[in-house]
Design a protein around this motif. Structure first.
Motif, PDB file in Angstrom:
ATOM      1  N   PHE A  48     -62.027   4.020 -87.237  1.00 12.53           N
ATOM      2  CA  PHE A  48     -62.054   3.764 -86.458  1.00 12.53           C
ATOM      3  C   PHE A  48     -62.813   4.880 -85.477  1.00 12.53           C
ATOM      4  CE2 PHE A  48     -57.535   1.624 -86.253  1.00 12.53           C
ATOM      5  CZ  PHE A  48     -58.055   0.327 -85.368  1.00 12.53           C
ATOM      6  N   ALA A  49     -64.126   3.967 -85.314  1.00 13.36           N
ATOM      7  CA  ALA A  49     -65.244   4.884 -85.530  1.00 13.36           C
ATOM      8  C   ALA A  49     -65.424   4.210 -83.119  1.00 13.36           C
ATOM      9  CB  ALA A  49     -66.236   4.765 -85.654  1.00 13.36           C
ATOM     10  N   PHE A  50     -64.233   4.728 -82.176  1.00 11.37           N
ATOM     11  CA  PHE A  50     -64.274   4.118 -81.629  1.00 11.37           C
ATOM     12  C   PHE A  50     -65.580   4.655 -80.331  1.00 11.37           C
ATOM     13  CE2 PHE A  50     -59.769   4.023 -82.092  1.00 11.37           C
ATOM     14  CZ  PHE A  50     -59.594   2.020 -82.237  1.00 11.37           C
ATOM     15  N   ASP A  51     -66.078   5.779 -80.815  1.00 11.22           N
ATOM     16  CA  ASP A  51     -67.215   6.477 -79.986  1.00 11.22           C
ATOM     17  C   ASP A  51     -68.639   6.113 -80.003  1.00 11.22           C
ATOM     18  OD1 ASP A  51     -65.265   8.490 -78.684  1.00 11.22           O
ATOM     19  OD2 ASP A  51     -65.624   9.888 -79.752  1.00 11.22           O
ATOM     20  N   LYS A  52     -68.516   5.190 -81.243  1.00  8.00           N
ATOM     21  CA  LYS A  52     -69.436   4.318 -81.647  1.00  8.00           C
ATOM     22  C   LYS A  52     -69.898   3.029 -81.265  1.00  8.00           C
ATOM     23  CE  LYS A  52     -70.441   5.649 -85.930  1.00  8.00           C
ATOM     24  NZ  LYS A  52     -70.493   5.271 -87.623  1.00  8.00           N
ATOM     25  N   ALA A  82     -67.626  -4.318 -88.485  1.00  6.20           N
ATOM     26  CA  ALA A  82     -69.107  -3.867 -88.039  1.00  6.20           C
ATOM     27  C   ALA A  82     -68.262  -3.549 -86.258  1.00  6.20           C
ATOM     28  CB  ALA A  82     -69.486  -5.853 -87.507  1.00  6.20           C
ATOM     29  N   TYR A  83     -67.608  -3.822 -86.111  1.00  9.50           N
ATOM     30  CA  TYR A  83     -66.849  -3.611 -84.784  1.00  9.50           C
ATOM     31  C   TYR A  83     -66.667  -2.319 -84.739  1.00  9.50           C
ATOM     32  CZ  TYR A  83     -65.725  -4.313 -79.460  1.00  9.50           C
ATOM     33  OH  TYR A  83     -64.731  -4.107 -78.816  1.00  9.50           O
ATOM     34  N   PHE A  84     -65.803  -1.956 -85.461  1.00 13.09           N
ATOM     35  CA  PHE A  84     -64.520  -0.607 -85.664  1.00 13.09           C
ATOM     36  C   PHE A  84     -65.068   0.523 -85.647  1.00 13.09           C
ATOM     37  CE2 PHE A  84     -61.445  -3.867 -83.631  1.00 13.09           C
ATOM     38  CZ  PHE A  84     -60.883  -3.242 -82.741  1.00 13.09           C
TER      39      PHE A  84
END
Length: 233
Positions: free
Chosen positions: A91-95, A130-132
């Motif tokens: 997970f790359a929530f900051d992106k 794509a989203y996460f």
């Protein structure tokens, strides 16, 4: 001896991190019952927030509004990050720039099913990634058209469909139907239209539920088994 079969309707929203986690756990369950049960997976739409505008909303602001500030948002996602790490989801929530309105993403998932349920499953996977993981706005038409290409949809066709209202009412009706059936949280795994598990259940729990339904079906008359015909295709 014929291998028993069943269907699983996965009610899910592609902006829901627990749905991504649930997909990984479902895949583990399918591996566990491989050769024992034939399982057909059908992805069904849900919107956690249908009020989001087409262009989305600044994600940090959205989360702070939802969880009562930056600290609340961080705490709320601690369990998600931990569960994601367990399932090898980076997970790359900051992106993620915006919390997206997912209605058009659900339309795309529906169109992918025209190529088969495997293509539909790949479409869901592409959108989650794509989203996460890549931080893309999955409410943006260009992002969706590119995603569609990855599973074999023709980009000009997707762009034309996205520009119109094709299947908007159908998706909305499916979401309404899910709510009428009592679905209030996602992911929700509906096994053969008779057994539902809500939340990102563990792989073993999902596998056990499949076996339970197969056992119950074996006790029924063949013509009494539900076929899921009341769900839209």
């Amino acid at each position: 001896m014929t291998t028993p079969s069943l269907t699983i309707d996965v009610v899910s929203d592609v902006m829901c991190p627990w749905c991504y986690i649930g997909k990984r756990r479902l895949e583990a369950a399918l591996e566990e019952v491989a050769g024992e049960i034939d399982v057909e997976i059908r992805w069904r739409p849900y919107q956690l927030d249908a009020t989001l505008p087409k262009q989305g909303k600044d994600r940090q602001q959205y989360l702070e509004d939802k969880f009562g500030g930056a600290e609340g948002a961080t705490q709320a996602y601690a369990a998600v990050r931990a569960a994601g790490a367990d399932e090898n989801i980076p997970f790359a929530f900051d992106k993620i720039p915006v919390s997206a309105n997912t209605l058009d993403a659900h339309r795309l998932i529906r169109w992918a099913s025209s190529l088969g349920l495997d293509a539909q499953d790949r479409m869901v996977e592409v959108l989650f990634k794509a989203y996460f993981e890549e931080g893309k706005n999955i409410g943006d038409d260009a992002v969706l058209a590119e995603a569609g290409e990855q599973v074999g949809l023709e980009r000009p066709v997707v762009e034309r469909l996205l520009a119109g209202d094709a299947d908007r009412d159908t998706i909305t009706a499916e979401i309404d139907q899910a709510r009428q059936m009592g679905v209030t949280g996602v992911p929700c795994f509906i096994i053969d239209m008779q057994y539902a598990l809500v939340g990102a259940q563990s792989g073993p729990a999902l596998a056990d539920a499949m076996r339970k339904v197969v056992l119950e079906k074996s006790k029924q008359q063949p013509d009494a088994a539900p076929d899921g015909s009341d769900m839209p295709n």
